[in-house]
Design a protein around this motif. Structure first.
Motif, PDB file in Angstrom:
ATOM      1  N   ALA A  43    -102.826  68.081  16.098  1.00 28.27           N
ATOM      2  CA  ALA A  43    -102.350  69.214  16.892  1.00 28.27           C
ATOM      3  C   ALA A  43    -100.868  69.045  17.171  1.00 28.27           C
ATOM      4  O   ALA A  43    -100.372  67.936  17.300  1.00 28.27           O
ATOM      5  N   ASP A  44    -100.193  70.162  17.247  1.00 29.72           N
ATOM      6  CA  ASP A  44     -98.777  70.123  17.552  1.00 29.72           C
ATOM      7  C   ASP A  44     -98.401  71.391  18.295  1.00 29.72           C
ATOM      8  O   ASP A  44     -99.138  72.355  18.258  1.00 29.72           O
ATOM      9  N   PHE A  71    -112.369  67.739  13.406  1.00 31.66           N
ATOM     10  CA  PHE A  71    -111.267  67.352  14.284  1.00 31.66           C
ATOM     11  C   PHE A  71    -111.475  67.798  15.735  1.00 31.66           C
ATOM     12  O   PHE A  71    -110.627  67.539  16.586  1.00 31.66           O
ATOM     13  N   LEU A  74    -111.068  65.617  18.866  1.00 32.61           N
ATOM     14  CA  LEU A  74    -109.725  65.176  19.252  1.00 32.61           C
ATOM     15  C   LEU A  74    -109.143  66.040  20.366  1.00 32.61           C
ATOM     16  O   LEU A  74    -108.161  65.673  20.995  1.00 32.61           O
ATOM     17  N   VAL A  76    -109.868  66.631  23.265  1.00 29.83           N
ATOM     18  CA  VAL A  76    -109.775  66.019  24.583  1.00 29.83           C
ATOM     19  C   VAL A  76    -108.378  65.435  24.838  1.00 29.83           C
ATOM     20  O   VAL A  76    -107.900  65.381  25.966  1.00 29.83           O
ATOM     21  N   ALA A  77    -107.708  65.074  23.756  1.00 25.02           N
ATOM     22  CA  ALA A  77    -106.369  64.506  23.913  1.00 25.02           C
ATOM     23  C   ALA A  77    -105.300  65.576  24.092  1.00 25.02           C
ATOM     24  O   ALA A  77    -104.212  65.282  24.568  1.00 25.02           O
ATOM     25  N   PHE A  78    -105.619  66.785  23.696  1.00 24.13           N
ATOM     26  CA  PHE A  78    -104.566  67.800  23.677  1.00 24.13           C
ATOM     27  C   PHE A  78    -104.755  68.926  24.688  1.00 24.13           C
ATOM     28  O   PHE A  78    -103.808  69.604  25.042  1.00 24.13           O
ATOM     29  N   ARG A  80    -105.586  68.915  27.812  1.00 24.11           N
ATOM     30  CA  ARG A  80    -105.314  68.607  29.211  1.00 24.11           C
ATOM     31  C   ARG A  80    -104.205  69.489  29.788  1.00 24.11           C
ATOM     32  O   ARG A  80    -103.143  69.617  29.211  1.00 24.11           O
ATOM     33  N   ASN A 112    -111.786  70.033  30.689  1.00 23.50           N
ATOM     34  CA  ASN A 112    -112.082  69.633  32.053  1.00 23.50           C
ATOM     35  C   ASN A 112    -111.272  70.461  33.062  1.00 23.50           C
ATOM     36  O   ASN A 112    -110.703  69.921  34.006  1.00 23.50           O
TER      37      ASN A 112
END
Lengths: 215, 661
Positions: A43-44, A71, A74, A76-78, A80, A112
């Motif tokens: 992701a970007d 993918f 993933l 969860v990392a982006f 937020r 979340n």
């Protein structure tokens, strides 16, 4: 304290592979279209400043994500701190329309967010420039079914766009920005400038501190 | 032969690309080496060295000869996978896919589940051919560099057909593998290297159907097959978490190589931020496109991609790609910090808490890292990689037990990094030991591979579920912490000072519990495979911390006693308010970041003032108090580097440091 300025709005674009997520973002941010965008891996994001409502300048931070299901975890990392989520489908690809629900659910699980019930989503049907004969038959009805039944009966704004011919892209992102701003303000009102768990965790200590200096 | 002598030294230009002369010599040396017995270890090592020195294998003709040697592709007589012409030049790309699958001999095989995704990605492949400048080869080998002739739109269409054939054939042959976006980039690089110039003419475009150029599809398939099964297998199991385990090795390396970058990258971790710095999972998602595609997705210059591949293939392990990405981060360190707007002082103090993690994400992403990468920069990166791969082998890293050994030796024993793509076992051994993974006849059941992939699936799912359970535990503990503090603050409002102190104390002590539980949890796993030396060291540590613990309890007790006795003394109240106002900076200790530079001044002030009051009113207690401090000052604690002001927090701090180091 979050280092994020209040006028920075984080927008996540989701949807099946090949529906035109990168194209939409590129058209909006750089006003260009190419058939040669690489498949997105990971992701970007790109940012663009726009003026909405009463001359309020905001910076949209638009996250383009990979469409392959593989993918998804993933995210969860982006995701937020997202302020708005754009669910994309391809008006010529019925499967991409039917998958909107699972993209929404996946987003809520992973991001979340504090208000999953009324978190702002927007739906974009892309590629309306394509010949009518290739489009999903009775699209409006199917779309209606999906927005009124599966997506929790919520009436999300729907835009039909063409990233290629730059139709409706600007208009869609203006609405996205307004919705995102509302979400941001809501979060600002309810919990400082924070809107997710991670900031809450920091707040605990700030609480101790603020009552400490009240004396 | 001069190839031997030239091999080691001449082509290793530290800073600059090779000049034409040396390129010519190097190409000659490579060609000569390929004409010798490529089955000998000596030639294999020579070719490896030539591949990884400056400018790699120079051109594609040499690559198509050397890559199979580096990969250990057996030169067998033709198998039946390559019968007939595989090129179909009629009609569109997908509308009549079946005719070519006919010729592929795999039409009888059921379609692979991911073929739809393959089609979507192939539509977006070969975007790199738009970068025509990267295809205009240097003038020195005009006859060997003829890609420039294959960039017309119809040529790209043809290449896409080849690409589709190649990928679908592989997936149908090995249905247990999962296709991922980016695999098409891998396959397209291989295809381009297997392009055979033929008798090119100016009007190629008109005569494309006459097949004037050709692609050695058999070779392309063999290269792709070998790379896939031996090196990319981990990325093609069901769970993407195994790919993430590979990426975790990048911060693992950085922790050993550059603590500033390591701490910066931590800020992008949800896990680290959510646990207030208690737990860092090393997950480094940013590099995923580079690692999955061996950099072919992220470098925009084809010559550079091929040079990177020469380098990477020469090590015969995908682990090298992790080193390479780490090197790129190290080389561009200053640029990264600039992009993140980190001030010099903060950078030195490792004070990165206020950094916008999205900025960091951007700065360490391949798009930024490799954007307009110069040839000189690439040479620097590759040279750096050579050095660190030598100086920092995985199993010698100081954090190995918690990282590489845990994720791979403990959980993913069947990972490519421990067998087929193991950097630390000789190439030839790998080639022979695992040759059964590759089947010769298409349509046969690839039993070995299927078994292995199934095993890998179960290994990674065990790790994933353990990780989830662990994260869940952290979340629960944090929630507990939330609740207890909330109760505390609401209950203690009547006595402001008391409640404040309480809150502080509680939050600290709960953090202590949390952190020591985490500590235990983490180290219990490590204890199992840790050597005796470490145990002894830990015992020493625990002796110190036990003593600090006793002392801090004593001081805490005296403190509480004094507090209750002095509660109504105005001087004392004044003092307390001083503490809480002045000490505001100290309170975020509760955030438990080991990076926070604790501000002990207020605590020191209070101890001295406290003892003054103590002297006045409770002389004896005060004296005892002072004596206690003197005792501590002289005691070993000070010698072991813990300052007096820290004593009250000593246990906490010790736990944190123990936790992170």
């Amino acid at each position: 304290m979050s280092s994020r300025k209040k006028t920075l709005l984080k927008v996540i674009i989701l949807g099946d592979s090949g529906v035109g997520k990168t194209s939409l973002m590129q058209q909006f941010v750089n006003n260009k279209f190419s058939h040669q965008y690489k498949a997105t891996i990971g992701a970007d994001f790109l940012t663009k400043e726009i003026i909405i409502d009463n001359n309020k300048p905001v910076t949209l931070q638009i996250w383009d994500t990979a469409g392959q299901e593989r993918f998804q975890s993933l995210g969860v990392a982006f995701y937020r701190g997202a302020d708005c989520c754009v669910l994309c489908f391809d008006v010529t690809n019925e499967k991409s329309l039917n998958n909107l629900t699972s993209w929404k659910d996946e987003f809520l699980v992973q991001s979340n967010v504090s208000n999953p019930q009324d978190f702002p989503f927007i739906i974009i049907g892309n590629k309306i420039d394509v010949d009518d004969s290739k489009k999903i038959p009775s699209l409006q009805k199917k779309l209606h079914n999906i927005t009124h039944n599966q997506l929790g009966g919520l009436n999300y704004p729907v835009f039909e766009t063409s990233a290629k011919d730059s139709i409706n892209v600007e208009a869609a992102f203006e609405v996205i920005a307004k919705m995102a701003l509302q979400q941001e303000e809501l979060n600002a009102a309810s919990g400082g400038d924070v809107n997710d768990d991670y900031n809450d965790a920091i707040n605990i200590h700030l609480d101790g501190e603020s009552s400490g200096c009240g004396c | 032969m001069d190839s031997d002598t030239l091999g080691k030294s001449l082509y290793k230009n530290e800073e600059l690309p090779l000049n034409d002369n040396i390129r010519g010599l190097k190409a000659k040396a490579i060609r000569e080496a390929t004409q010798r017995n490529t089955n000998s270890d000596e030639i294999l090592e020579l070719l490896s060295e030539l591949s990884r020195s400056t400018d790699g294998l120079i051109n594609n003709e040499l690559r198509s000869k050397v890559w199979p040697v580096l990969l250990g592709i057996e030169d067998k007589t033709k198998s039946n996978t390559s019968e007939g012409s595989l090129l179909d030049t009629n009609g569109g790309l997908f509308t009549n896919a079946s005719p070519f699958l006919d010729e592929l001999n795999c039409i009888d095989l059921p379609p692979h589940k991911d073929e739809d995704q393959v089609k979507l990605d192939i539509q977006r492949s070969f975007t790199i051919l738009n970068h025509i400048q990267s295809l205009q080869h240097p003038p020195y080998f005009p006859s060997e560099n003829s890609y420039t002739t294959i960039v017309s739109p119809s040529d790209v269409q043809n290449l896409k057909k080849y690409l589709s054939n190649l990928i679908i054939k592989l997936l149908r042959k090995y249905p247990c593998l999962n296709y991922y976006q980016g695999y098409h980039d891998i396959a397209s690089v291989i295809l381009l290297v297997c392009y055979i110039p033929g008798n090119d003419t100016e009007d190629k475009e008109k005569t494309e159907n006459d097949n004037e150029y050709d692609i050695n599809e058999e070779l392309a398939f063999k290269i792709l097959e070998k790379i896939t099964l031996f090196h990319l297998r981990d990325y093609m199991v069901h769970d993407i978490a195994l790919s993430i385990d590979h990426l975790r090795l990048i911060p693992t390396l950085l922790e050993n190589l550059d603590i500033e970058l390591f701490e910066l990258i931590k800020q992008t971790s949800n896990c680290y931020v959510q646990s207030d710095g208690l737990y860092y999972d090393y997950k480094f998602y940013q590099g995923i496109s580079s690692i999955l595609t061996m950099f072919s997705h992220d470098l925009s210059n084809l010559t550079q991609i091929l040079t990177v591949w020469d380098f990477s293939l020469s090590y015969n392990s995908v682990l090298i790609n992790m080193y390479l990405y780490t090197s790129a981060l190290l080389i561009f360190k200053n640029r990264i910090f600039e992009k993140c707007n980190v001030e010099e002082q903060d950078r030195e103090d490792l004070d990165y808490e206020d950094i916008d993690s999205d900025l960091v994400h951007n700065a360490i992403s391949p798009t930024n890292l490799f954007d307009s990468l110069s040839d000189v920069d690439l040479i620097k990166i590759l040279n750096k990689t050579r050095n660190i791969v030598q100086d920092f082998p995985m199993d010698k890293l100081t954090n190995c037990a918690d990282t590489f050994a845990n994720w791979f030796s403990e959980y993913n024993k069947s990972s490519v990094l421990l067998n087929t793509s193991n950097l630390y076992i000789p190439k030839r051994e790998k080639f022979t030991k695992y040759r059964n993974l590759i089947i010769n006849t298409i349509g046969d059941d690839p039993i070995e591979l299927t078994k292995l992939v199934d095993l890998q699936d179960s290994e990674i799912s065990r790790q994933t579920s353990d990780d989830l359970a662990f994260q869940h535990k952290i979340l629960l503990q944090q929630e507990e912490l939330n609740n207890s503090i909330m109760t505390d603050t609401s209950a203690g409002q009547s006595d402001m000072f008391a409640s404040d102190t309480n809150t502080l104390h509680t939050s600290l002590s709960i953090h202590r519990i949390t952190s020591s539980m985490l500590f235990k949890k983490l180290f219990s796993r490590e204890d199992a495979n840790e050597d005796d030396k470490k145990v002894i060291r830990r015992r020493k540590d625990s002796w110190v911390s036990r003593n600090i613990y006793k002392i801090s309890i004593t001081i805490g007790f005296i403190g509480i006693l004094v507090h209750f006795l002095l509660k109504n003394n105005p001087q004392y109240q004044n003092l307390l308010s001083k503490l809480f106002n002045g000490g505001r900076n100290a309170i975020p200790i509760g955030k438990l970041s080991p990076l926070v530079i604790l501000n002990y001044e207020p605590i020191n002030t209070i101890t001295s003032e406290l003892s003054t009051i103590g002297d006045e009113i409770f002389g004896d207690i005060g004296n005892a108090f002072n004596e206690m401090f003197c005792f501590i000052k002289e005691s070993e604690m000070v010698n072991s580097g813990i300052s007096i002001g820290q004593v009250g927090l000593g246990n906490l701090k010790n736990t944190i440091y123990g936790f992170t180091t």
